[in-house]
Design a protein around this motif. Structure first.
Motif, PDB file in Angstrom:
ATOM      1  N   UNK A 113      71.066  42.478  78.121  1.00  0.00           N
ATOM      2  CA  UNK A 113      70.160  41.334  78.103  1.00  0.00           C
ATOM      3  C   UNK A 113      70.290  40.540  76.801  1.00  0.00           C
ATOM      4  N   UNK A 114      70.367  39.250  76.959  1.00  0.00           N
ATOM      5  CA  UNK A 114      70.244  38.299  75.843  1.00  0.00           C
ATOM      6  C   UNK A 114      71.176  38.637  74.682  1.00  0.00           C
ATOM      7  N   UNK A 115      72.419  38.810  74.990  1.00  0.00           N
ATOM      8  CA  UNK A 115      73.409  39.080  73.944  1.00  0.00           C
ATOM      9  C   UNK A 115      73.829  37.741  73.329  1.00  0.00           C
ATOM     10  N   UNK A 116      73.675  37.556  72.026  1.00  0.00           N
ATOM     11  CA  UNK A 116      74.115  36.287  71.427  1.00  0.00           C
ATOM     12  C   UNK A 116      75.556  35.984  71.845  1.00  0.00           C
ATOM     13  N   UNK A 117      75.811  34.741  72.181  1.00  0.00           N
ATOM     14  CA  UNK A 117      77.104  34.391  72.781  1.00  0.00           C
ATOM     15  C   UNK A 117      78.282  34.756  71.884  1.00  0.00           C
ATOM     16  N   UNK A 118      78.073  34.722  70.566  1.00  0.00           N
ATOM     17  CA  UNK A 118      79.192  35.043  69.683  1.00  0.00           C
ATOM     18  C   UNK A 118      79.442  36.547  69.569  1.00  0.00           C
ATOM     19  N   UNK A 119      78.549  37.357  70.149  1.00  0.00           N
ATOM     20  CA  UNK A 119      78.748  38.811  70.129  1.00  0.00           C
ATOM     21  C   UNK A 119      79.237  39.362  71.465  1.00  0.00           C
ATOM     22  N   UNK A 120      79.402  38.474  72.429  1.00  0.00           N
ATOM     23  CA  UNK A 120      79.839  38.925  73.755  1.00  0.00           C
ATOM     24  C   UNK A 120      81.283  39.432  73.751  1.00  0.00           C
ATOM     25  N   UNK A 121      82.220  38.727  73.114  1.00  0.00           N
ATOM     26  CA  UNK A 121      83.585  39.280  73.087  1.00  0.00           C
ATOM     27  C   UNK A 121      83.632  40.679  72.466  1.00  0.00           C
ATOM     28  N   UNK A 122      82.860  40.891  71.414  1.00  0.00           N
ATOM     29  CA  UNK A 122      82.795  42.221  70.809  1.00  0.00           C
ATOM     30  C   UNK A 122      82.216  43.241  71.775  1.00  0.00           C
ATOM     31  N   UNK A 174      86.694  32.641  74.950  1.00  0.00           N
ATOM     32  CA  UNK A 174      86.598  34.086  75.197  1.00  0.00           C
ATOM     33  C   UNK A 174      87.948  34.636  75.672  1.00  0.00           C
ATOM     34  N   UNK A 175      88.511  33.959  76.685  1.00  0.00           N
ATOM     35  CA  UNK A 175      89.748  34.470  77.289  1.00  0.00           C
ATOM     36  C   UNK A 175      90.866  34.527  76.251  1.00  0.00           C
ATOM     37  N   UNK A 176      90.962  33.488  75.446  1.00  0.00           N
ATOM     38  CA  UNK A 176      92.023  33.463  74.430  1.00  0.00           C
ATOM     39  C   UNK A 176      91.811  34.559  73.390  1.00  0.00           C
ATOM     40  N   UNK A 177      90.579  34.729  72.972  1.00  0.00           N
ATOM     41  CA  UNK A 177      90.302  35.751  71.956  1.00  0.00           C
ATOM     42  C   UNK A 177      90.575  37.154  72.517  1.00  0.00           C
ATOM     43  N   UNK A 178      90.109  37.394  73.730  1.00  0.00           N
ATOM     44  CA  UNK A 178      90.324  38.710  74.343  1.00  0.00           C
ATOM     45  C   UNK A 178      91.817  38.991  74.510  1.00  0.00           C
ATOM     46  N   UNK A 179      92.547  37.971  74.918  1.00  0.00           N
ATOM     47  CA  UNK A 179      93.994  38.145  75.099  1.00  0.00           C
ATOM     48  C   UNK A 179      94.664  38.532  73.783  1.00  0.00           C
ATOM     49  N   UNK A 180      94.223  37.915  72.703  1.00  0.00           N
ATOM     50  CA  UNK A 180      94.831  38.149  71.399  1.00  0.00           C
ATOM     51  C   UNK A 180      94.381  39.455  70.760  1.00  0.00           C
TER      52      UNK A 180
END
Lengths: 134, 609
Positions: free
Chosen positions: B516-525, B443-449
């Protein structure tokens, strides 16, 4: 072990540590049931047999309006024996509608011939014990 | 029907009110005496622990800092080393690195961190994993020869005492380190306080920044002053009953007591004894002192403390300095001790960001070398899972900052890197519902980029906790993430609840769980969209925390807009149902555990599964 005191869990003087499963076919068989580590898992005879984070399908119309509750087990608060069934009182949430709480005592396994067996929880619909007919 | 309580069976059949199993085990053997048995088991090997005594012994081993790893990893332990206030004295960091390198290696490797690593924790302790029972005597010998210990690192007693990690070096209103050391010496191995109803977490802070995080501890001593006999005395105000676990977060409550530093041990011991006598030993879920404070209220707490547990007249609370708190206070000041800071003796400390608190053994050894070369050899651990090299002369700063290790553990990290905290997660933990550390790294790396923070936002905390135990302290982050599950395209996937607006400071605030219950791959978005919403709707230079506080819950729910992005999540499957989430064959049946002292499998599979 010197002066070590073994905790063998004899029913006679441990009182309530071991569960006498009255409906077990083998009379006198005791099965130790415990919820440990802040409700993370059910221990049966000192083995971890059910863990939180499993997804179960429940028939529990009182819990939420979903035809089948799509239930994530987040924490266990009690374990009980009802006949041969072993049931855990479980806190969790329906991941379809978001309703959270305790849907009741959920049978997760059973005792047969003195041994605990898991139900196939991934593929059965679990009905809270209090909801059963008769 | 026969019911069992939270950790044992309460046999209605046999009548009477029974203590929980854990309490019974503790009443039989607990505290220091566990060690003798632990050593015998270690000498004789894993299989020497009677099978019908596993639960009892694993519960007891916690007192010596050993936590049996989760299902599928039997015979392996997490080992926690308590370092009071996060202080690693010269030479100790090297010892930790060497132990991690030699003993903390499992049957598989972690794709982000490899094998043999050190976790710096949110309670300024150290955790190592994959420790084998048979290696414990050698590890203890090495730790203790170097002044380190695992004693009471887990279990129902005084845990590692926390505070501002730079106590004694950074500016302080009142000196906390001598108090912390006295409390540690008084209550570690103290039979009168070794068997409490539940864990006992203590924070002692002398600095004016609030970085001891006292508000979320069972017992907090916070800097304060009071005029006594015409003289201003500096000491501590006492708060009791904070904590985050079990969906029941509480801020520590003011019990109207001021304590002088020289009386701190007596008052803290009195409160610990009060907890020992009055805490709930019949229901471990209700055992933490926060629930006793709920039940009694602060006036009764103070009265009982005065009447039954302290032999001198307690002073009423002094004047606190909470208005000066900057640590995690929602402003733009970092307050996290990262970067270069002057000590009060004119030397400097350099705080390094350790993403999610995990550092490989080689890097930890290099950290120890740098501390020796440029500082006094001392290293300190913060509650944000970071480390500080202390006692660096001004003329040595540039050379230290040029060291290659600081490229990976930066003293000037991107806000998304420095703001990331994560717990252990399903990699090892029984309670966690989702994978955490590797995910938060990604997450941190993706958000940074991919995501730009709005102007002026330099401090932004994202804490990921695998469950409601809240070991990553999610409720005090700007964005709080907590493990959950959901279905995506009909398939069960790991998901996260999202909370907003938590933080500490003068007026601490727990996060409001609005997603609530956000799929983990949609959290960065979701985070990207949320920050865009913040930027678009921000009033002036409003901080994120102020922005969240300005909106009602319904509006905040609308701000959570999950979305798939270029972020990819390799841990969407049910990682808890694997024996190890990163193993090529991760099926529970493929686990080599339990193993003997040489790592060879011992077959112990239950008959029916």
């Amino acid at each position: 072990m010197g002066q070590q005191r073994r905790v063998t869990g004899a029913v006679s003087h441990c009182g309530g540590r071991l569960l006498q499963v009255a409906a077990a076919p083998t009379e006198g068989v005791s099965v130790a049931l415990r919820i440990l580590d802040d409700g993370a898992w059910l221990s049966v005879n000192d083995q971890r047999r059910v863990s939180v984070s499993e997804l179960w399908r429940l028939h529990a119309p009182e819990f939420c309006d979903c035809p089948l509750v799509d239930f994530i087990a987040e924490g266990f608060t009690e374990v009980s024996a009802d006949g041969r069934d072993v049931a855990v009182t479980t806190y969790g949430q329906c991941i379809a509608c978001g309703e959270s709480g305790v849907p009741g005592k959920l049978p997760v396994g059973y005792i047969r011939e003195g041994e605990y067996r898991n139900y196939d929880r991934e593929n059965v619909v679990i009905q809270p014990i209090s909801n059963r007919q008769g | 029907m026969v019911d069992a309580g939270p950790d044992c069976l309460r046999a209605g059949l046999l009548g009477g009110c029974m203590p929980t199993d854990v309490e019974k085990w503790k009443s039989e053997i607990y505290g220091n005496e566990i060690r003798e048995h632990l050593m015998e088991f270690a000498e004789d090997g894993w299989e020497s622990i009677p099978e019908d005594e596993h639960d009892a012994w694993f519960e007891r081993f916690k007192w010596w800092g050993l936590y049996h790893q989760r299902n599928g990893q039997e015979s392996y332990f997490m080992m926690r080393i308590g370092t009071p206030n996060g202080v690693l004295e010269p030479g100790q960091t090297e010892v930790v690195a060497e132990i991690a390198d030699e003993y903390a290696r499992g049957p598989e490797t972690n794709p982000e961190f490899g094998d043999g690593y050190v976790d710096w924790t949110t309670r300024q302790s150290i955790q190592l994993h994959w420790i084998k029972l048979e290696d414990i005597p050698d590890i203890f010998e090495k730790l203790e020869a170097n002044g380190l210990s695992t004693q009471q690192a887990c279990g129902d007693s005084w845990r590692n005492i926390v505070g501002n990690p730079m106590a004694g070096k950074a500016p302080e209103f009142v000196d906390a380190l001598p108090v912390i050391q006295e409390l540690n010496e008084t209550f570690k191995g103290n039979d009168d306080h070794s068997n409490l109803p539940r864990k006992w977490k203590v924070s002692v802070t002398g600095s004016p920044d609030g970085s001891g995080q006292g508000d979320i501890n069972d017992l907090a001593l916070e800097p304060a002053s009071k005029e006594i006999d015409g003289e201003e005395v500096r000491g501590f105000n006492v708060r009791v009953g904070g904590g985050l676990s079990r969906n029941e977060p509480r801020l520590a409550r003011d019990i109207d007591v001021f304590v002088r530093p020289e009386n701190a041990a007596e008052v803290a011991g009195g409160i610990s004894a009060l907890f020992r006598e009055h805490g709930d030993r019949e229901d471990r879920y209700n055992a933490r002192i926060k629930f006793l404070v709920d039940e009694w209220g602060t006036e009764k707490m103070r009265r009982v403390l005065q009447e039954d547990f302290v032999d001198f007249e307690l002073e009423s609370a002094g004047e606190d300095i909470r208005e000066q708190y900057t640590y995690n206070a929602g402003g733009e000041e970092h307050g996290d001790l990262i970067g270069v800071h002057e000590q009060r003796d004119g030397k400097y400390y350099v705080g390094l960001n350790v993403l999610v608190g995990r550092m490989g053994a080689d890097d930890t050894l290099e950290l120890a070398d740098l501390a020796n070369e440029y500082g006094s050899g001392e290293v300190r651990i913060s509650q944000r899972q970071n480390v500080m090299i202390t006692d660096v002369a001004e003329e040595d700063l540039d050379a230290l900052l040029d060291e290659p290790l600081l490229e990976d553990y930066s003293p000037d990290p991107h806000p998304f890197m420095r703001g990331s905290v994560a717990c252990t997660g399903t990699e090892f933990c029984s309670l966690s519902i989702v994978e955490t550390k590797n995910r938060q790294v990604r997450y941190a790396r993706w958000l940074k980029e991919n995501v730009e923070l709005p102007d002026g936002v330099e401090d932004f905390h994202i804490h990921l906790s695998g469950c409601t135990a809240s070991c990553a302290q999610p409720q005090i982050a700007d964005i709080s993430l907590r493990g959950m599950k959901t279905r995506k395209d009909g398939e069960p996937v790991e998901a996260l609840d999202i909370g907003l607006g938590g933080g500490l400071g003068e007026n601490p605030q727990f996060a409001d769980w609005v997603g609530q219950r956000v799929p983990a791959d949609e959290v960065p978005g979701a985070i990207e969209n949320l920050l865009a919403t913040f930027e678009d709707n921000r009033e002036g230079s409003e901080t994120f925390r102020e922005f969240i506080a300005r909106h009602d819950e319904e509006t905040l729910e609308e701000f959570i807009e999950p979305e798939e992005t270029s972020y990819e999540d390799p841990y969407m499957h049910n990682t808890k149902m694997t024996w190890y989430p990163y193993a090529e064959d991760d099926d529970m049946d493929a686990s080599p555990a339990p193993t003997d002292g040489d790592g060879n499998s011992i077959d112990a599979t239950p008959a029916d599964d």
